[in-house]
Scaffold this active site. Structure first.
Site, PDB file in Angstrom:
ATOM      1  N   THR A 268       1.496   2.161  -9.332  1.00 17.22           N
ATOM      2  CA  THR A 268       0.629   2.189  -8.156  1.00 17.22           C
ATOM      3  C   THR A 268       0.996   3.322  -7.210  1.00 17.22           C
ATOM      4  O   THR A 268       0.132   3.861  -6.512  1.00 17.22           O
ATOM      5  CB  THR A 268       0.722   0.827  -7.430  1.00 17.22           C
ATOM      6  OG1 THR A 268       0.212  -0.154  -8.304  1.00 17.22           O
ATOM      7  CG2 THR A 268      -0.057   0.800  -6.143  1.00 17.22           C
TER       8      THR A 268
ATOM      9  N   THR B 103       5.465  -1.302  -9.935  1.00 13.04           N
ATOM     10  CA  THR B 103       6.345  -2.358  -9.421  1.00 13.04           C
ATOM     11  C   THR B 103       6.403  -3.591 -10.318  1.00 13.04           C
ATOM     12  O   THR B 103       7.342  -4.376 -10.236  1.00 13.04           O
ATOM     13  CB  THR B 103       5.898  -2.803  -8.014  1.00 13.04           C
ATOM     14  OG1 THR B 103       4.556  -3.300  -8.081  1.00 13.04           O
ATOM     15  CG2 THR B 103       5.987  -1.671  -7.019  1.00 13.04           C
TER      16      THR B 103
END
Ligand code: ASP
Length: 327
Positions: A12, A93
């Site tokens: 991301t 993540t």
């Protein structure tokens, strides 16, 4: 000026959405490492950073081949350049903690390896990636972190690879280290690590990673679990198995019966837990069923350890000794 290596893998932090208010519906891993660096001009004053792209994926799509490439590159980089101050890895993540723990078990170098990601795509209002990257570089350049092993920097917190986990699906403060807390923090004044580093063992420092990795599934405990999962794993001849047991790593009677009745050789098997915090202790039945407690490792980290143990040809006693020695 200090030299750093930035290894980009996607995630991301490198993600793009169609508009700045979109936080969930975006494509991960669009921007290259160079673009991430260019978004933080301050970094030029801190270090000479060379960038290499290892992958451009959402971390749910990370493969063993990416892990292999990452490990090889880090080992080579430290061996080839004694003045390399550290390595920073940008990463999605979702599985960042698994990569961090893998590297902790494999990279034997006092110089820092720091993983960093972001919860908001690079196109978002208040994207957290640029500051996280700046802080990861600050941490990697700090002499204080030497000897602390592989670190994760998110939202100003510095976490150790063994304990850190992603605990929330949304929000910039999604990472925590249950049981121990973060190692320290980083802000514009500097890096703060109140506790000195202890001695560190790197059990697989000499392990060469092959192309083909063993099968190590995770089975999740719940009310009336399907024994077909466990039977399928055993019949497939998996090299290892992690149980995400209920409570303190409990298996159901049905699962224990399957293990007891299994006529073949049992794979290496670890009992972790689904509570998210707290240890799994050994049980009087473990030996008979071929189980071992995963200690305080969460299921996904127990799996990483099992993968490496299987690759190294470890037996149950070696695995037990390592888990018992973990802080
Ligand atoms: N989808 C992302 C990933 O690559 C999530 C993130 O990076 O925050 O894991």
């Amino acid at each position: 000026m200090n030299r750093l290596l930035l290894l980009a893998t996607g995630g991301t932090i490198a993600g793009c959405a169609d508009d700045s208010a979109t936080l969930n519906d975006y494509t991960a891993g669009v921007l290259g490492g160079d673009a991430l660096l260019a978004a933080v001009p301050h970094l030029q004053d801190l270090a000479t950073i060379s960038v290499e792209q290892i992958a451009s994926v959402d971390s749910a799509d990370l493969l063993f081949a990416h892990w292999r490439a990452l490990v090889a590159r880090i080992r080579d980089a430290f061996a080839a350049d004694p003045n390399l101050a550290g390595v920073v890895i940008t990463h999605g993540t979702n599985t960042l903690e698994e990569t961090a723990w893998l590297l902790q078990l494999l990279i034997d170098d006092p110089w820092p390896v720091v993983l960093v990601g972001a919860m908001r795509p690079a196109t978002a209002l208040s994207a957290d990636g640029p500051l996280n990257l700046l802080q990861a570089v600050q941490v990697a350049l700090s002499s204080e972190v030497r000897g602390h092993g592989v670190l994760v920097v998110m939202d100003g917190q510095i976490h150790a690879a063994q304990r850190v986990t992603k605990l929330a699906t949304q929000g910039v403060g999604a990472f925590a280290s249950p049981g121990s807390g973060a190692l320290g923090w980083v802000d514009d004044v500097g890096v703060h690590l109140p506790v000195a580093s202890g001695s560190r063992q790197v059990p697989f420092a000499d392990l060469a990673l092959p192309e083909q990795w063993p099968q190590v599934p995770i089975v999740y405990g719940c009310v009336e679990p399907e024994p077909l999962m466990l039977n399928a794993c055993l019949n497939a001849g998996v090299a290892g198995l992690v149980f995400t047991g209920t409570g303190a790593g409990q298996l159901s009677a049905a699962e224990r019966s399957v293990l007891q009745a299994w006529p073949g050789q049992r794979p290496l098997m670890l009992r972790a837990n689904r509570c998210g915090s707290g240890p799994v202790h050994s049980h009087s039945e473990d030996e008979r069923l071929g189980l071992l407690s995963a200690g305080s490792l969460n299921p996904q980290k127990a799996r990483v350890l099992l993968l490496l143990a299987a690759l190294a040809g470890w037996d149950r006693d070696q695995l037990d000794a390592l888990i018992t020695a973990l802080p």
